[in-house]
Design a protein around this motif. Structure first.
Motif, PDB file in Angstrom:
ATOM      1  N   GLU A 153     -19.750 -36.012   4.336  1.00 26.17           N
ATOM      2  CA  GLU A 153     -19.026 -37.193   3.866  1.00 26.17           C
ATOM      3  C   GLU A 153     -19.985 -38.324   3.517  1.00 26.17           C
ATOM      4  N   ASP A 154     -20.981 -38.561   4.373  1.00 21.09           N
ATOM      5  CA  ASP A 154     -21.982 -39.596   4.092  1.00 21.09           C
ATOM      6  C   ASP A 154     -22.765 -39.262   2.830  1.00 21.09           C
ATOM      7  N   LEU A 155     -23.089 -37.992   2.646  1.00 21.34           N
ATOM      8  CA  LEU A 155     -23.830 -37.564   1.452  1.00 21.34           C
ATOM      9  C   LEU A 155     -23.021 -37.831   0.192  1.00 21.34           C
ATOM     10  N   VAL A 156     -21.748 -37.475   0.224  1.00 17.01           N
ATOM     11  CA  VAL A 156     -20.884 -37.675  -0.943  1.00 17.01           C
ATOM     12  C   VAL A 156     -20.726 -39.162  -1.251  1.00 17.01           C
ATOM     13  N   LEU A 197     -32.854 -37.183  -5.508  1.00 21.37           N
ATOM     14  CA  LEU A 197     -33.316 -36.726  -4.197  1.00 21.37           C
ATOM     15  C   LEU A 197     -32.163 -36.098  -3.414  1.00 21.37           C
ATOM     16  N   LEU A 198     -30.996 -36.731  -3.444  1.00 25.95           N
ATOM     17  CA  LEU A 198     -29.842 -36.221  -2.701  1.00 25.95           C
ATOM     18  C   LEU A 198     -29.249 -34.976  -3.356  1.00 25.95           C
ATOM     19  N   VAL A 199     -29.428 -34.835  -4.654  1.00 28.22           N
ATOM     20  CA  VAL A 199     -28.940 -33.635  -5.334  1.00 28.22           C
ATOM     21  C   VAL A 199     -29.594 -32.378  -4.748  1.00 28.22           C
ATOM     22  N   THR A 200     -30.842 -32.501  -4.292  1.00 27.15           N
ATOM     23  CA  THR A 200     -31.542 -31.337  -3.732  1.00 27.15           C
ATOM     24  C   THR A 200     -30.892 -30.838  -2.448  1.00 27.15           C
ATOM     25  N   LEU A 201     -29.988 -31.622  -1.859  1.00 30.49           N
ATOM     26  CA  LEU A 201     -29.294 -31.223  -0.639  1.00 30.49           C
ATOM     27  C   LEU A 201     -27.936 -30.591  -0.907  1.00 30.49           C
ATOM     28  N   CYS A 202     -27.475 -30.631  -2.152  1.00 26.35           N
ATOM     29  CA  CYS A 202     -26.117 -30.196  -2.458  1.00 26.35           C
ATOM     30  C   CYS A 202     -26.012 -28.677  -2.499  1.00 26.35           C
ATOM     31  N   PRO A 203     -24.864 -28.140  -2.067  1.00 22.90           N
ATOM     32  CA  PRO A 203     -24.628 -26.694  -2.179  1.00 22.90           C
ATOM     33  C   PRO A 203     -24.407 -26.292  -3.624  1.00 22.90           C
ATOM     34  N   ALA A 204     -24.495 -24.994  -3.886  1.00 22.07           N
ATOM     35  CA  ALA A 204     -24.385 -24.485  -5.253  1.00 22.07           C
ATOM     36  C   ALA A 204     -23.070 -24.873  -5.908  1.00 22.07           C
ATOM     37  N   SER A 205     -21.993 -24.868  -5.132  1.00 22.17           N
ATOM     38  CA  SER A 205     -20.682 -25.192  -5.704  1.00 22.17           C
ATOM     39  C   SER A 205     -20.653 -26.604  -6.258  1.00 22.17           C
ATOM     40  N   ARG A 206     -21.288 -27.531  -5.549  1.00 25.74           N
ATOM     41  CA  ARG A 206     -21.333 -28.926  -5.991  1.00 25.74           C
ATOM     42  C   ARG A 206     -22.319 -29.097  -7.139  1.00 25.74           C
TER      43      ARG A 206
END
Length: 394
Positions: A153-156, A197-206
């Motif tokens: 949630e914080d990431l989003v 930078l935060l995109v590198t933490l996202c799962p494949a679906s996102r």
């Protein structure tokens, strides 16, 4: 407050911390003391923040901060809420450094929960200082990357706030880019880099959704009038394409021919009305971006620190390293040597304790390269696997 040995060990940084702690405690002084509390001037607070930032950049102070983190967080929060633009910018930088000092454990997450709302509020406030907004964008990206590992949630939320800033540079419905105000390209670039930078933490679906949504818009932003923002856009495009290829080896950008033509133009730009250094920097970066888009060719770089080194051999690895370098500046090599957080992120293992016999038995450059690359990729996959469990949240 501190003994002589502590002050000597931590230098001016701890004196800055002492001033910050004094500020935090002015309201806690007893009312029956004869002398009233003396408020600190903005100049003194700024000097304290600069001193504190220098200490956080050049030293590891985890043990020192462990029992003082809430007091320091409170001090930084009040500087962000009540300070002027320069003080807010300095406080935001120290917020990011504090998260790096505390690492990705419970202490870092606790600090991020306190500071994220105010960092986001300043960043999206059109009336705030551009310098403060820019610093808050960088701090939000770094703090979220370090401290929000288990909270989708914080990431989003953080990514959404960053998007609300840099998408202001996107073309309108007629395809025309907006005319930037003074300072806004720097703000948009900082927000875009933090978001990447935060995109590198996202799962494949996102990631699939983000690629479809942002790549066409970012391609249009290559026509921006600001060279540094163009470069930030080019680097982000390369990163997104790299992440897309990690998901699917057959991934191809829908309008890759037009993209490559734009990149070729920027890689050979010789307009005389642009500064010579700007032209050189732009050509270098866009040659690298073009080579990667066309041939998956990345210009590898080695960062040395002590007797060790890491290889920057992908756009993702470069974005992560550049983000820490922006926050820690010249202290990034010291943290690579001794900070468990950075050593974990770059797959370096525990800090080395070397003597003369160990130095003479170093592993080969190629072995280091293979180990670092494998460890970095394994860590990223592990983080993404955890985040895939939260795909419904993303």
């Amino acid at each position: 407050m501190f003994g002589a040995n502590t002050t000597h060990q931590h230098g001016g940084g701890c004196m800055g911390l002492w001033v910050c702690l004094s500020l935090a405690r002015t309201k806690e002084r007893r009312t029956d003391v004869a002398l009233p509390p003396v408020p600190l001037s903005a100049k003194t607070r700024l000097a304290a923040l600069d001193s504190l930032g220098g200490a956080f950049s050049s030293k590891l102070l985890y043990d020192f901060l462990l029992e003082r983190r809430l007091t320091v967080s409170d001090c930084l929060e009040r500087s962000l809420r009540k300070g002027g633009g320069e003080e807010q910018a300095a406080a935001a930088t120290v917020c990011a450094q504090l998260c790096v000092q505390l690492g990705g454990g419970d202490e870092g997450e606790e600090g991020f929960k306190i500071l994220r709302p105010v960092l986001s509020a300043i960043m999206i406030d059109g009336c705030a200082s551009v310098a403060a907004r820019q610093s808050c964008a960088r701090a939000l990206g770094m703090c979220c990357y370090v401290s929000a590992a288990e909270d989708g949630e914080d990431l989003v939320k953080s990514m959404s706030h960053l998007e609300s800033v840099f998408t202001m540079s996107y073309p309108n419905r007629e395809g025309t880019l907006p005319t930037p105000n003074a300072g806004t390209p720097g703000l948009h670039g900082a927000a875009l880099h933090a978001w990447a930078l935060l995109v590198t933490l996202c799962p494949a679906s996102r990631l699939t959704v983000l690629l479809d949504l942002h790549l066409p818009k970012l391609q249009a932003c290559l026509e921006s009038s600001d060279v540094n923002y163009r470069i930030a856009v080019g680097e982000t495009i390369a990163l997104l394409v790299e992440l897309g290829r990690d998901i699917d080896r057959e991934f191809e950008f829908e309008d890759s021919d037009t993209l490559c033509e734009s990149l070729k133009g920027l890689a050979t730009d010789g307009n005389k009305h642009r500064a010579k250094n700007d032209r050189r920097k732009q050509r270098t970066i866009f040659r690298e971006v073009l080579h990667y888009i066309e041939n998956e060719d990345f210009s590898e770089e080695k960062i040395r620190f002590g007797v060790e080194g890491i290889y920057i051999d992908s756009w993702m690895r470069r974005r992560v390293y550049d983000a820490f370098k922006e926050v820690l500046e010249s202290g990034v090599r010291h943290h690579l040597q001794f900070n468990p957080l950075l050593r974990d992120i770059f797959g370096l293992g525990p800090p080395l304790i070397l003597d003369s016999s160990v130095k003479s038995s170093k592993i080969s450059r190629f072995e280091k390269h293979l180990f670092n690359s494998a460890a970095f990729k394994a860590r990223t996959k592990l983080r993404n696997k955890v985040r895939d469990k939260r795909a419904d949240v993303m």
